[in-house]
Design a protein around this motif. Structure first.
Motif, mmCIF file in Angstrom:
data_model
loop_
_atom_site.group_PDB
_atom_site.id
_atom_site.type_symbol
_atom_site.label_atom_id
_atom_site.label_comp_id
_atom_site.label_asym_id
_atom_site.label_seq_id
_atom_site.Cartn_x
_atom_site.Cartn_y
_atom_site.Cartn_z
ATOM 1 N N UNK A 196 28.686 8.895 -22.133
ATOM 2 C CA UNK A 196 28.911 9.866 -21.342
ATOM 3 C C UNK A 196 30.109 10.777 -21.699
ATOM 4 N N UNK A 197 30.009 12.008 -21.141
ATOM 5 C CA UNK A 197 30.963 13.100 -21.422
ATOM 6 C C UNK A 197 31.095 13.899 -20.386
ATOM 7 N N UNK A 198 31.878 14.831 -20.412
ATOM 8 C CA UNK A 198 31.802 16.002 -19.343
ATOM 9 C C UNK A 198 32.391 17.280 -19.897
ATOM 10 N N UNK A 199 31.682 18.357 -19.146
ATOM 11 C CA UNK A 199 32.229 19.710 -19.810
ATOM 12 C C UNK A 199 33.549 19.884 -19.482
ATOM 13 N N UNK A 200 34.200 21.181 -19.517
ATOM 14 C CA UNK A 200 35.499 21.570 -19.255
ATOM 15 C C UNK A 200 35.880 21.478 -17.843
ATOM 16 N N UNK A 201 34.784 21.810 -17.299
ATOM 17 C CA UNK A 201 34.866 21.637 -15.677
ATOM 18 C C UNK A 201 34.748 20.542 -15.070
ATOM 19 N N UNK A 202 34.518 19.343 -15.858
ATOM 20 C CA UNK A 202 34.125 18.066 -15.320
ATOM 21 C C UNK A 202 32.940 17.759 -14.787
ATOM 22 N N UNK A 203 31.854 18.489 -15.441
ATOM 23 C CA UNK A 203 30.469 18.085 -14.712
ATOM 24 C C UNK A 203 30.111 16.932 -15.866
ATOM 25 N N UNK A 204 29.541 15.839 -15.360
ATOM 26 C CA UNK A 204 29.034 14.817 -16.249
ATOM 27 C C UNK A 204 27.884 15.370 -17.362
ATOM 28 N N UNK A 205 27.997 14.866 -18.505
ATOM 29 C CA UNK A 205 26.960 15.299 -19.599
ATOM 30 C C UNK A 205 26.764 13.977 -20.231
ATOM 31 N N UNK A 206 25.709 13.781 -21.053
ATOM 32 C CA UNK A 206 25.270 12.403 -21.993
ATOM 33 C C UNK A 206 25.120 13.022 -23.128
ATOM 34 N N UNK A 207 25.499 11.814 -24.105
ATOM 35 C CA UNK A 207 25.116 12.241 -25.743
ATOM 36 C C UNK A 207 23.815 11.915 -26.409
ATOM 37 N N UNK A 208 22.907 11.687 -25.422
ATOM 38 C CA UNK A 208 21.615 11.483 -26.013
ATOM 39 C C UNK A 208 21.331 9.783 -25.745
ATOM 40 N N UNK A 209 20.137 9.479 -25.420
ATOM 41 C CA UNK A 209 19.904 8.029 -25.751
ATOM 42 C C UNK A 209 20.475 7.399 -26.532
ATOM 43 N N UNK A 210 20.952 6.143 -26.597
ATOM 44 C CA UNK A 210 21.634 5.504 -27.516
ATOM 45 C C UNK A 210 23.118 5.777 -28.078
ATOM 46 N N UNK A 211 23.764 6.947 -27.110
ATOM 47 C CA UNK A 211 24.836 7.733 -27.611
ATOM 48 C C UNK A 211 25.983 6.902 -27.428
ATOM 49 N N UNK A 212 26.213 5.609 -27.137
ATOM 50 C CA UNK A 212 27.292 4.852 -26.830
ATOM 51 C C UNK A 212 27.689 4.654 -28.320
ATOM 52 N N UNK A 213 26.931 4.642 -29.309
ATOM 53 C CA UNK A 213 27.641 4.118 -30.825
ATOM 54 C C UNK A 213 28.412 5.614 -31.140
ATOM 55 N N UNK A 214 27.805 6.577 -30.856
ATOM 56 C CA UNK A 214 28.474 7.792 -31.142
ATOM 57 C C UNK A 214 29.735 8.159 -30.448
ATOM 58 N N UNK A 215 29.889 7.482 -29.172
ATOM 59 C CA UNK A 215 31.159 7.581 -28.294
ATOM 60 C C UNK A 215 32.034 6.725 -28.970
#
Ligand code: ASP
Ligand code: MG
Length: 473
Positions: A196-215
């Protein structure tokens, strides 16, 4: 003291026993290194969350409630088994309860509106990681390791392309250094939500399925890790899918380029963007098995090891479609390819491979199967005039295909590799529909009939991957 970034995937934190095992590994390493830990949601949880939202959007008001019940049970059982302190247990219980309530509230909203926007989907699917990390962190404390949980929504700053957000690297780097370095300096192990991530305004986003490797790669890069270790449930990156070929083996060393190609072409090893933040800094990645930590695993580095005449792996990717645009009038007419691909891009379809016949009578390319109808319609609309003049006769999609990719550095520099691949396919009686060789030094890709895929993979694996392996020794 160097920092190691350790990421544990869904199965590695899938049950209380798995979490206990993962925490033992981290505690052992944290004795003499600084450790940053990243976790996925407990295995299966992300799928359940998504299912809850989707069924709610489809008008089912009961399924998400049943799922909420399962989520409570799963996390409560883990808390009971992993944490002894009453104070910790109560705090964890409250935290999980609040997140499950949030899930129910979101799903109720989706149910009422009968609509799950991608923004809402991200909010829902981010909950699994947020439920998991406090439990893991509490277990670390119980084992005597100073630790705290951190939500990546404060660290990974992204654009607002929900469900597959693009990372804003500079802001992310600054946030990661500001928030995580002081913790690491104090000897604390931060346990951060993957995915997970968030926009500059703090709205939650995700990096795509399986994205925790990328995190893990992003966070690991910005805290200047010595290495990033991806802990999973297999012994490393395999030469092919062991379900297709039981003689598949672990590949000891791979380069960034090779693994990038494999991830892109269907090997479910690492999220496709994982190596990007690491390449520039030359930070190595290790893929290791949580349930067999003594196994060496696979080391992924900048260095390229090309053994003459060998390839490292063969992968297959399904659910794709081969789109062909053909017509005699295409010869020498500039701009057809450009217009075709701009029509494809407008439908947000990702093109996996492209081939054009040299006589220019046809262009063919591969897109995800789910997009094939739309793409063909868009091309017909874009090239309407050319169809009218019969410069182009046909545009169609063939869904009954898969891509097979043979991966290994030096593919272009070595002669004879392609010949051996085609020889193996010939022997297995597999017809090749299209080939791309040359776009990357790391791979040759072929389109074959879906039915032929298992046979093709087994033949290439046996005759080229393993055979080459033996020859190199
Ligand atoms: N939990 C997320 C998923 O299942 C992210 C991950 O595990 O990497 O896709
Ligand atoms: Mg994964």
């Amino acid at each position: 003291m160097p920092t190691l970034t350790l990421k544990f995937g869904g199965t590695s934190v899938g049950s209380a026993e798995a979490v206990a095992q993962a925490v033992d590994i981290v505690a052992g390493i944290a004795r003499n290194q600084r450790v940053l830990m990243i976790c996925s949601a407990m295995g299966g949880v992300t799928n359940l969350l998504i299912e809850g939202a989707q069924t709610a959007a489809a008008g089912d008001g009961a399924r998400y409630q049943a799922i909420a019940h399962m989520l409570r049970q799963k996390h409560e059982a883990a808390i009971r088994a992993l944490v002894d302190s009453d104070v910790e247990r109560i705090a964890l219980h409250d935290e999980v309860e609040a997140l499950v309530d949030e899930f129910e509230t979101l799903c109720y909203g989706i149910y009422v509106l009968r609509e799950a926007s991608s923004k809402a989907m991200d909010k829902v699917s981010s909950l699994g990681e947020r439920m998991c990390v406090p439990v893991v962190s509490a277990r670390l404390r119980q084992c005597g390791v100073p630790s705290c949980s951190v939500s990546a929504s404060r660290l990974v700053i992204t654009d607002d392309q929900f469900q597959n957000a693009g990372v804003l690297f500079e802001e992310t780097g600054a946030a990661v250094r500001r928030e995580l370095l002081p913790l690491l300096d104090q000897g604390v192990v931060p346990v951060v939500t993957g995915f997970i991530g968030a926009t500059r305004d703090g709205v939650v986003t995700t990096l795509g399925r399986g994205g925790s490797d990328y995190s893990a790669a992003l966070l690991g890069a910005y805290v200047d890790s010595a290495e990033v270790w991806i802990w999973t449930d297999v012994d490393g990156v395999m030469t092919t899918d062991p379900r297709l070929a039981p003689d598949a083996r672990v590949i000891p060393v791979l380069s960034y380029g090779e693994v990038g190609e494999m991830a892109y072409f269907g090997a479910k090893v690492l999220h496709a963007k994982t190596v990007q933040p690491l390449v520039e800094r030359g930070i190595p990645v290790r893929v290791k098995n949580t349930f067999n930590p003594a196994a060496e695993g696979t080391l992924i580095t900048r260095e390229e090891h090309a053994a003459p005449g060998t390839v490292k792996a063969v992968t297959a990717i399904g659910d794709v479609s081969l789109v062909t645009v053909a017509g005699r009038g295409m010869i020498g007419v500039p701009g057809i390819a450009a217009r075709t691909f701009s029509a494809v891009a407008k439908r947000q379809a990702n093109v996996l491979m492209i081939a054009q016949s040299s006589s220019e009578q046809s262009i063919c390319f591969v897109v995800p199967e789910a997009k094939s109808r739309e793409v063909v319609a868009a091309i017909k609309a874009e090239l309407e005039t050319e169809f009218g003049r019969q410069d182009i006769d046909r545009a169609w999609a063939d869904d009954d295909v898969e891509i097979i990719t043979v991966v290994g550095v030096g593919m272009l520099r070595q002669s004879g590799v392609a010949a051996r691949v085609f020889g193996a396919l010939g022997e297995a009686g597999v017809n090749i529909i299209a080939i791309v060789h040359g776009a990357s030094d790391y791979c040759v890709s072929m389109v074959v009939r879906a039915d032929d895929t298992p046979r093709a993979v087994r033949a290439i694996h046996k005759l080229v991957v393993l055979n080459g392996d033996a020859a190199a020794r």
